[in-house]
Scaffold this active site. Structure first.
Site, PDB file in Angstrom:
ATOM      1  CB  SER A 128      -0.903   0.000   1.231  1.00  0.00           C
ATOM      2  OG  SER A 128      -0.125  -0.172   2.420  1.00  0.00           O
ATOM      3  CD  GLU A 129       4.779  -0.393   1.146  1.00  0.00           C
ATOM      4  OE1 GLU A 129       5.369  -1.168   1.916  1.00  0.00           O
ATOM      5  OE2 GLU A 129       4.036  -0.789   0.214  1.00  0.00           O
TER       6      GLU A 129
END
Length: 266
Positions: free
Chosen positions: A135-136
């Protein structure tokens, strides 16, 4: 050893390391990372430990980095921020290079850095309820420190998609692309992990470490005369060890080798 963010247990040669911040979905901060590193190192150094299992309390395996901890980087000097970031890099390398086999027990979501923890372990067993996400990028970040481990686990082409989309994918997809080794129903997770551990305990302790190094050193190398000589040299060295001679003798004598006498599956 007393910890505040993890729990540890040693049972029949297996060191269990539980991430224990369930209210925060076991998100990693500096304390959790340092404590997990300490626990894993202690397990490696303990002659009574044969295998290490990494697990998470509560509904999530690990939600990645604690964003409050990540936000603190804004006030740090570049040197301090680098030193702080290196905490996770050291933990991942420790899990990856551990001479004792490591197993990830993934009962729920493993997001961002949590995927790095899974990828750094030798074997990963996931519940069908597990979910995965890099999800970065959706936070303006990148999966930098976990990237070598995640890319090795799922392959470069798969990583290209999941790194840039930040999509959530389910356990079936994680298994399909090779990110996790085994997929089981939630009520069968512990049985599956115990089965893997039973196989690990049946192997020669030193041979397990040698096998890990063999995979790491041979992956991606061309098959040529040099690799033939190196692999021949390795088996020539290992087969002369006391451990190998005990294993061979046990086979011919139709008995369990000395290291497997305490195998709980016996």
């Amino acid at each position: 050893m007393s910890y505040t963010t993890i729990e540890t247990d040693l049972t029949q040669g297996v060191a269990l390391v539980w991430l224990n911040r369930p209210a925060l979905r076991n998100a990693m901060n500096d304390v959790l990372i340092d404590e997990t590193t300490d626990a894993v190192q202690r397990a490696i150094d303990d002659e009574a430990v044969r295998a290490i299992v990494l697990a998470g309390r509560g509904t999530a395996f690990c939600a990645g980095a604690d964003l409050a901890w990540m936000a603190s980087g804004r006030t740090m000097s570049p040197e301090a921020s680098l030193a702080d970031s290196m905490r996770l890099a050291r933990l991942l390398r420790l899990l990856h290079d551990s001479p004792k086999p490591t197993v990830a027990r993934v009962q729920g979501p493993a997001f961002a850095g949590g995927m790095g923890l899974v990828a750094a372990c030798d074997v990963s067993v996931a519940s069908t309820e597990a979910r995965f996400c890099l999800s970065e990028v959706k936070l303006g970040l990148i999966p930098a420190m976990i990237s070598p481990y995640v890319i090795r686990a799922m392959g470069g082409q798969q990583a290209r998609r999941w790194f840039v989309t930040g999509e959530v994918f389910d356990a079936a997809e994680a298994w399909r692309i090779g990110f996790v080794h085994e997929l089981v129903q939630p009520d069968g997770l512990d049985e599956a992990v115990n089965g893997i551990v039973g196989h690990l305990l049946a192997g020669g302790p030193k041979a397990l470490g040698e096998c890990k190094r063999l995979v790491q050193d041979m992956t991606g190398r061309p098959i040529d005369d040099a690799i033939g000589r190196e692999t021949a040299s390795r088996i020539a060295r290992v087969r002369a060890t006391d451990e190998a001679q005990e294993g061979i003798a046990a086979f011919f004598e139709k008995r369990r080798p000395a290291w497997a006498a305490a195998d709980p599956a016996a």
